[in-house]
Design a protein around this motif. Sequence first.
Motif, PDB file in Angstrom:
ATOM      1  N   PRO A  39       0.780  -1.244   0.000  1.00  0.00           N
ATOM      2  CA  PRO A  39       0.000   0.000   0.000  1.00  0.00           C
ATOM      3  C   PRO A  39       0.807   1.286   0.000  1.00  0.00           C
ATOM      4  O   PRO A  39       0.255   2.364  -0.175  1.00  0.00           O
ATOM      5  N   ASN A  40       2.131   1.185   0.220  1.00  0.00           N
ATOM      6  CA  ASN A  40       2.938   2.400   0.395  1.00  0.00           C
ATOM      7  C   ASN A  40       4.054   2.535  -0.644  1.00  0.00           C
ATOM      8  O   ASN A  40       5.130   3.049  -0.358  1.00  0.00           O
ATOM      9  N   GLY A  41       3.796   2.038  -1.843  1.00  0.00           N
ATOM     10  CA  GLY A  41       4.782   2.206  -2.914  1.00  0.00           C
ATOM     11  C   GLY A  41       5.912   1.206  -2.909  1.00  0.00           C
ATOM     12  O   GLY A  41       6.939   1.427  -3.574  1.00  0.00           O
ATOM     13  N   GLU A  42       5.763   0.094  -2.180  1.00  0.00           N
ATOM     14  CA  GLU A  42       6.836  -0.899  -2.114  1.00  0.00           C
ATOM     15  C   GLU A  42       7.191  -1.471  -3.491  1.00  0.00           C
ATOM     16  O   GLU A  42       8.341  -1.848  -3.742  1.00  0.00           O
ATOM     17  N   VAL A  43       6.194  -1.501  -4.398  1.00  0.00           N
ATOM     18  CA  VAL A  43       6.438  -2.040  -5.740  1.00  0.00           C
ATOM     19  C   VAL A  43       7.472  -1.199  -6.487  1.00  0.00           C
ATOM     20  O   VAL A  43       8.248  -1.714  -7.303  1.00  0.00           O
ATOM     21  N   VAL A  44       7.502   0.108  -6.195  1.00  0.00           N
ATOM     22  CA  VAL A  44       8.474   0.999  -6.853  1.00  0.00           C
ATOM     23  C   VAL A  44       9.889   0.629  -6.437  1.00  0.00           C
ATOM     24  O   VAL A  44      10.791   0.476  -7.274  1.00  0.00           O
ATOM     25  N   ASP A  45      10.091   0.462  -5.121  1.00  0.00           N
ATOM     26  CA  ASP A  45      11.423   0.092  -4.628  1.00  0.00           C
ATOM     27  C   ASP A  45      11.865  -1.253  -5.180  1.00  0.00           C
ATOM     28  O   ASP A  45      13.035  -1.437  -5.546  1.00  0.00           O
ATOM     29  N   TYR A  46      10.928  -2.192  -5.263  1.00  0.00           N
ATOM     30  CA  TYR A  46      11.275  -3.527  -5.763  1.00  0.00           C
ATOM     31  C   TYR A  46      11.685  -3.454  -7.246  1.00  0.00           C
ATOM     32  O   TYR A  46      12.699  -4.035  -7.648  1.00  0.00           O
ATOM     33  N   ALA A  47      10.892  -2.735  -8.050  1.00  0.00           N
ATOM     34  CA  ALA A  47      11.190  -2.630  -9.490  1.00  0.00           C
ATOM     35  C   ALA A  47      12.522  -1.927  -9.727  1.00  0.00           C
ATOM     36  O   ALA A  47      13.318  -2.338 -10.579  1.00  0.00           O
ATOM     37  N   LEU A  48      12.780  -0.869  -8.944  1.00  0.00           N
ATOM     38  CA  LEU A  48      14.051  -0.146  -9.095  1.00  0.00           C
ATOM     39  C   LEU A  48      15.231  -1.013  -8.682  1.00  0.00           C
ATOM     40  O   LEU A  48      16.284  -1.009  -9.335  1.00  0.00           O
ATOM     41  N   LYS A  49      15.052  -1.772  -7.617  1.00  0.00           N
ATOM     42  CA  LYS A  49      16.114  -2.662  -7.134  1.00  0.00           C
ATOM     43  C   LYS A  49      16.489  -3.693  -8.196  1.00  0.00           C
ATOM     44  O   LYS A  49      17.646  -4.100  -8.307  1.00  0.00           O
ATOM     45  N   LYS A  50      15.517  -4.085  -8.994  1.00  0.00           N
ATOM     46  CA  LYS A  50      15.751  -5.073 -10.050  1.00  0.00           C
ATOM     47  C   LYS A  50      16.228  -4.416 -11.360  1.00  0.00           C
ATOM     48  O   LYS A  50      16.328  -5.071 -12.391  1.00  0.00           O
ATOM     49  N   GLY A  51      16.495  -3.098 -11.299  1.00  0.00           N
ATOM     50  CA  GLY A  51      17.067  -2.415 -12.456  1.00  0.00           C
ATOM     51  C   GLY A  51      16.070  -2.003 -13.522  1.00  0.00           C
ATOM     52  O   GLY A  51      16.439  -1.842 -14.690  1.00  0.00           O
ATOM     53  N   ASN A  52      14.823  -1.807 -13.137  1.00  0.00           N
ATOM     54  CA  ASN A  52      13.794  -1.438 -14.109  1.00  0.00           C
ATOM     55  C   ASN A  52      13.611   0.074 -14.189  1.00  0.00           C
ATOM     56  O   ASN A  52      13.905   0.810 -13.247  1.00  0.00           O
ATOM     57  N   HIS A  53      13.114   0.523 -15.343  1.00  0.00           N
ATOM     58  CA  HIS A  53      12.760   1.925 -15.533  1.00  0.00           C
ATOM     59  C   HIS A  53      11.296   2.088 -15.121  1.00  0.00           C
ATOM     60  O   HIS A  53      10.432   1.353 -15.598  1.00  0.00           O
TER      61      HIS A  53
END
Length: 418
Positions: free
Chosen positions: A61-75
């Motif tokens: 609920p707090n944007g965790e998907v953004v951190d996960y995607a960035l950690k995996k090198g995604n734009h």
Amino acid sequence: MSTRILVVEDNKTLAKLISNKLATSLNTEVDVAYSLSEAKLFLARHKYFITLLDVNLPDAPNGEVVDYALKKGNHVIVLSANIDKDFRHKMLQKNIIDYVNKSGNNDIDYIIATIQRLKKNKAHKVLVVDDAMMFRKQMQRMLENMFFEVITVAHGEEALGMLQAKPDISLVITDYNMPVMNGFELTLEIRKTYSKDELCILALSGNEDDEISALFLKHGANDYIKKPFSKEEFSVRVNNSIEALENIQMVTNYANRDYLTGLYNRRYFFNTIGEYIEEVQESNERFAVAMVDIDNFKHINDTYGHDVGDKVIISLADILKSSTNPHDIVARFGGEEFCVVLKNINRFSAVDIYERIKHAVEEFSLAVNKKEIINFTVSIGATLYSDEEGLDETINQADMLLYKAKQAGKNQVVFQEF
């Protein structure tokens, strides 16, 4: 690089609307996940050009998907209904491309335009000039996230050397205060070689003097940003500069190119060949000039129609381009007539290439429809350039030799030196 897109959105109706519009407008595959756990499965399975992420998911609920995607090198582009300024600011501090409020179709159109811009950015090199290493790295990170190829240097003299080594740089981003050569001096030096139509300059400065921005813009900068600036302002100004450069180059290209074949047109041919002659006068480099004309072209038009006639012209243009070197000059003078200049060549090699062009055309077949195939031939008149006679007389001579080829039965090369 993959053009595949991942949409992560828990509203299934909205997710389907977004994915369908992206797939249709961008002609690419779009995957849809409704939760962080589903997104993880997709991210493990595919490489994505862009991930379009909602920040409020059932299991994140707090944007965790953004951190996960960035950690995996995604734009990442964030698409959110959260309009809280503090939350938005917090998200923009991360290495995301953009934060878009989802409020309607206009936002989806904006995302589509952004993705199209990012795809085009891959074709551009950006040179960052700043003596502060931390700031150089910050700008490099933002620019690479926008899909630019980025080169960084510490001062103006290095920048001038880099421009000589890599003349295809599209944008120079320069700080004002630098040792050895400041950004203003660098701008003046760059503009001695590159016009605004060829290369963009974006100037940066934290200087409080308002005259600095005016001086930069008066003396060659395309735009100016005052430090500190937001990521959004930086991205928009960079993209606008590149887009303006592309538009100018597109208009220039239309002015210089034949609309049907994409070859140089007659006007641009004479500008280009004039510059080339000046360059080679001291070296005594030889070059050949040929006039090429399609045989019995009126009969082709009268028998099969102008659409087929256009296809014949386009086919010949393709043969001429593929049969010559990139540094040679191939232009359409009008109708079915072309001019082919072979640079740095002797008589025997030139005759060989023009004969190969004739044979390539002779062996080419064009399908008019499922049942009918047509063949066509060309006549070629060619000569070596003579300084004594000059360009106009050389082309006239090639025209006369072309006429001889036609009179002698067509489908042949007539080559003669002055």
